[in-house]
Design a protein around this motif. Sequence first.
Motif, mmCIF file in Angstrom:
data_model
loop_
_atom_site.group_PDB
_atom_site.id
_atom_site.type_symbol
_atom_site.label_atom_id
_atom_site.label_comp_id
_atom_site.label_asym_id
_atom_site.label_seq_id
_atom_site.Cartn_x
_atom_site.Cartn_y
_atom_site.Cartn_z
ATOM 1 N N LEU A 12 43.831 -22.138 7.637
ATOM 2 C CA LEU A 12 42.770 -22.150 6.594
ATOM 3 C C LEU A 12 42.565 -23.546 6.098
ATOM 4 C CD1 LEU A 12 41.034 -20.823 4.178
ATOM 5 C CD2 LEU A 12 43.064 -20.475 2.898
ATOM 6 N N TRP A 13 41.307 -23.793 6.188
ATOM 7 C CA TRP A 13 40.943 -25.224 5.683
ATOM 8 C C TRP A 13 39.721 -25.161 4.970
ATOM 9 C CZ3 TRP A 13 36.524 -27.659 6.878
ATOM 10 C CH2 TRP A 13 35.697 -27.403 8.356
ATOM 11 N N VAL A 14 39.441 -26.107 3.876
ATOM 12 C CA VAL A 14 38.078 -26.229 3.424
ATOM 13 C C VAL A 14 38.001 -27.658 3.034
ATOM 14 C CG1 VAL A 14 38.043 -23.926 2.211
ATOM 15 C CG2 VAL A 14 39.262 -25.883 1.081
ATOM 16 N N PRO A 15 36.829 -27.988 2.606
ATOM 17 C CA PRO A 15 36.665 -29.686 2.638
ATOM 18 C C PRO A 15 37.178 -30.051 1.182
ATOM 19 C CG PRO A 15 34.559 -28.341 3.089
ATOM 20 C CD PRO A 15 35.447 -27.486 2.757
ATOM 21 N N SER A 16 37.531 -31.155 0.813
ATOM 22 C CA SER A 16 38.087 -31.657 -0.330
ATOM 23 C C SER A 16 37.377 -32.846 -0.819
ATOM 24 C CB SER A 16 39.491 -31.894 -0.179
ATOM 25 O OG SER A 16 39.633 -33.300 0.544
ATOM 26 N N VAL A 17 37.464 -33.109 -2.140
ATOM 27 C CA VAL A 17 36.744 -34.319 -2.879
ATOM 28 C C VAL A 17 37.326 -35.483 -2.331
ATOM 29 C CG1 VAL A 17 36.276 -33.024 -5.127
ATOM 30 C CG2 VAL A 17 38.687 -34.111 -4.850
ATOM 31 N N PHE A 18 38.375 -35.521 -1.540
ATOM 32 C CA PHE A 18 38.823 -36.773 -0.797
ATOM 33 C C PHE A 18 38.093 -36.982 0.333
ATOM 34 C CE2 PHE A 18 42.705 -34.538 -2.883
ATOM 35 C CZ PHE A 18 42.784 -35.347 -4.059
ATOM 36 N N CYS A 19 37.254 -36.267 0.913
ATOM 37 C CA CYS A 19 36.727 -36.474 2.057
ATOM 38 C C CYS A 19 35.304 -37.035 1.802
ATOM 39 C CB CYS A 19 36.301 -34.869 2.766
ATOM 40 S SG CYS A 19 35.540 -35.055 4.161
ATOM 41 N N LYS A 20 34.905 -38.146 2.393
ATOM 42 C CA LYS A 20 33.475 -38.798 2.284
ATOM 43 C C LYS A 20 32.612 -38.838 3.301
ATOM 44 C CE LYS A 20 35.259 -40.044 -2.031
ATOM 45 N NZ LYS A 20 34.784 -39.113 -2.949
ATOM 46 N N THR A 21 32.992 -38.265 4.441
ATOM 47 C CA THR A 21 32.093 -38.075 5.509
ATOM 48 C C THR A 21 30.880 -37.308 5.170
ATOM 49 O OG1 THR A 21 33.552 -36.278 6.340
ATOM 50 C CG2 THR A 21 34.040 -38.494 6.991
ATOM 51 N N PHE A 58 34.101 -20.758 -1.853
ATOM 52 C CA PHE A 58 33.731 -21.260 -0.566
ATOM 53 C C PHE A 58 33.355 -20.137 0.474
ATOM 54 C CE2 PHE A 58 37.027 -23.701 -2.313
ATOM 55 C CZ PHE A 58 36.547 -25.206 -2.519
ATOM 56 N N LYS A 59 32.155 -20.537 1.062
ATOM 57 C CA LYS A 59 31.653 -19.864 2.241
ATOM 58 C C LYS A 59 32.656 -20.095 3.609
ATOM 59 C CE LYS A 59 27.377 -21.103 2.338
ATOM 60 N NZ LYS A 59 26.229 -21.381 2.476
ATOM 61 N N VAL A 60 33.578 -19.073 4.102
ATOM 62 C CA VAL A 60 34.173 -19.362 5.381
ATOM 63 C C VAL A 60 33.761 -18.352 6.409
ATOM 64 C CG1 VAL A 60 35.989 -20.426 3.898
ATOM 65 C CG2 VAL A 60 35.965 -17.844 4.544
ATOM 66 N N VAL A 61 34.282 -18.835 7.544
ATOM 67 C CA VAL A 61 34.183 -18.025 8.648
ATOM 68 C C VAL A 61 35.530 -17.343 8.929
ATOM 69 C CG1 VAL A 61 33.950 -17.867 11.072
ATOM 70 C CG2 VAL A 61 32.577 -19.264 9.924
ATOM 71 N N ILE A 105 27.919 -32.373 2.013
ATOM 72 C CA ILE A 105 26.820 -31.191 1.947
ATOM 73 C C ILE A 105 27.377 -29.999 1.533
ATOM 74 C CG2 ILE A 105 24.838 -32.671 3.083
ATOM 75 C CD1 ILE A 105 25.642 -30.684 5.506
ATOM 76 N N HIS A 106 28.783 -29.800 1.723
ATOM 77 C CA HIS A 106 29.285 -28.788 1.217
ATOM 78 C C HIS A 106 30.252 -28.657 -0.007
ATOM 79 C CE1 HIS A 106 28.199 -27.064 5.302
ATOM 80 N NE2 HIS A 106 28.655 -27.904 5.737
ATOM 81 N N GLN A 107 30.746 -27.369 -0.158
ATOM 82 C CA GLN A 107 31.552 -27.280 -1.299
ATOM 83 C C GLN A 107 32.739 -27.598 -1.152
ATOM 84 O OE1 GLN A 107 30.651 -25.908 -4.285
ATOM 85 N NE2 GLN A 107 32.701 -26.147 -5.264
ATOM 86 N N ALA A 167 25.993 -26.674 9.921
ATOM 87 C CA ALA A 167 27.150 -25.488 9.813
ATOM 88 C C ALA A 167 26.819 -24.809 8.623
ATOM 89 C CB ALA A 167 28.675 -26.421 9.691
ATOM 90 N N PRO A 168 26.623 -23.317 8.794
ATOM 91 C CA PRO A 168 26.404 -22.576 7.808
ATOM 92 C C PRO A 168 27.465 -22.025 6.960
ATOM 93 C CG PRO A 168 26.485 -21.350 9.847
ATOM 94 C CD PRO A 168 26.707 -22.854 10.195
ATOM 95 N N PHE A 169 28.695 -22.912 6.837
ATOM 96 C CA PHE A 169 29.701 -22.446 6.358
ATOM 97 C C PHE A 169 30.755 -23.717 5.534
ATOM 98 C CE2 PHE A 169 30.634 -23.349 10.698
ATOM 99 C CZ PHE A 169 31.876 -24.120 10.643
ATOM 100 N N ASP A 170 31.513 -23.546 4.658
ATOM 101 C CA ASP A 170 32.266 -24.716 4.453
ATOM 102 C C ASP A 170 33.587 -24.801 4.959
ATOM 103 O OD1 ASP A 170 30.565 -25.077 1.827
ATOM 104 O OD2 ASP A 170 31.494 -23.278 1.053
ATOM 105 N N GLY A 171 34.262 -23.948 5.296
ATOM 106 C CA GLY A 171 35.568 -24.043 5.929
ATOM 107 C C GLY A 171 36.051 -22.699 6.723
ATOM 108 N N ILE A 172 36.906 -22.460 7.245
ATOM 109 C CA ILE A 172 37.394 -21.558 8.308
ATOM 110 C C ILE A 172 38.706 -20.843 7.832
ATOM 111 C CG2 ILE A 172 38.146 -21.011 10.840
ATOM 112 C CD1 ILE A 172 36.277 -23.345 11.516
ATOM 113 N N LEU A 173 38.666 -19.508 7.986
ATOM 114 C CA LEU A 173 39.947 -18.722 7.647
ATOM 115 C C LEU A 173 40.503 -17.880 8.755
ATOM 116 C CD1 LEU A 173 40.681 -16.823 4.511
ATOM 117 C CD2 LEU A 173 41.526 -15.942 6.510
ATOM 118 N N GLY A 174 41.434 -18.620 9.486
ATOM 119 C CA GLY A 174 41.947 -18.067 10.648
ATOM 120 C C GLY A 174 42.712 -16.664 10.557
ATOM 121 N N LEU A 175 42.530 -15.827 11.529
ATOM 122 C CA LEU A 175 43.268 -14.471 11.336
ATOM 123 C C LEU A 175 44.145 -14.347 12.650
ATOM 124 C CD1 LEU A 175 40.434 -12.341 9.790
ATOM 125 C CD2 LEU A 175 42.643 -13.001 8.704
ATOM 126 N N GLY A 176 44.264 -15.425 13.397
ATOM 127 C CA GLY A 176 45.187 -15.178 14.636
ATOM 128 C C GLY A 176 46.662 -15.249 14.422
#
Length: 389
Positions: free
Chosen positions: A97-106, A86-89, A111-113, A177-186
């Motif tokens: 941390l979140w990424v798209p899943s196969v359960f997401c149909k929106t 996955f490409k993440v910020v 268009i993302h991994q 969106a140039p990314f699949d998900g976001i990995l937070g470092l807070g």
Amino acid sequence: MKWLVFLGLAALSECLVRVPLIKVKSMREKLQENGMLKEYLEKYPNSPAKFLSNNQNKKVTYESLRNYLDLAYVGLITIGTPPQTFKVVFDTGSADLWVPSVFCKTPSCDIHQRFNPWRSSTFKLPPGPVRPVKLRYGSGDILGVVAQDTLKIGDLEDVDQAFVLSTWEDHVFGAFAPFDGILGLGYPDGVQAGGTPVFDNIWKKGLITANFFAFYLTSRGKAGSMLILGDVDHSYYSGELRWVPVTKQQYWQIAMDRISVNGIIIACHNGCQAILDTGTSFVNGPYEDVLNIQNVIRAHHTFIDMYVSDCNTITHLPDVVFVIGGINYPVPSRSYIRKDAFGFCVSTFNSFSDYLFTSKTWILGDVFLREYFSVYDRANNRVGLAPAI
């Protein structure tokens, strides 16, 4: 003695975990290039009400406005066994941390991994009932469920890391969106989905030898942007690191003395707060203060909610100086003015979209962080800054 030096360098190299970052076009740039920015901003205005402080004490305080139109740097991670990429910020302004899943149909997910749990032998759900969650960001929401699996960042392998599998994503995370998900470092206090953030886990499990990380962000087409976990590479900066204490352990928030031009204070007159945010390209601040800066750098407002300058005068514009811990951190015009795809020279100072937003907190995004190598020290709750090379 030579062997001692060699062994010392070898030990240092083992401490460093480097994650290459790629600078990509931000969502704002893509929308503008496709003639959709004005329509988007009118249809989906940014709402600071999503970021009310948890400690209001009967007074409404707005903090840390997250503007995901401006994300620009992404890196690669893998989740699962065998690994799914996955490409993440890598975002210091959030903690989940979140990424798209196969359960997401929106359409945002299509268009993302997307992560497929059936293809991972190490996937598991936490004990108890399935935990639905909502992650709230400045430009949209994520709905999903909490799961666990093996996460790999560079050479690090983090077993049973909690993350969110999105089941629905707002429009903003879609085609532009140039990314699949976001990995937070807070900080852990910034976690919305519960569980332990990624960085806390890799430290507690002994996967890195020092409890901090650092960012080196390049500009003007240069390659080599890097996230460094567990140590500091001195080749990325000049001079010495100047340390500033974290004032609120939720974001990487620090005290700022003032903002000046040619020795004259133009914003943050009586001191203010600032959040170092690798997930925002621009410098965001209170409306009146940002308007004052636009006037000083002779930037005028356009119909698509941007401020532009005469491209012929950029080299004559002054540095905007952020004073932090008594140290001057100048940002030159070549950094705070960028030329867009249509040849306009755009100011990268941005005010919060809601004029009722009364916080004096500033968001120092990549415009500032490209100029200064930044170290995020969890062991001592402080931030280090030095001029980037």
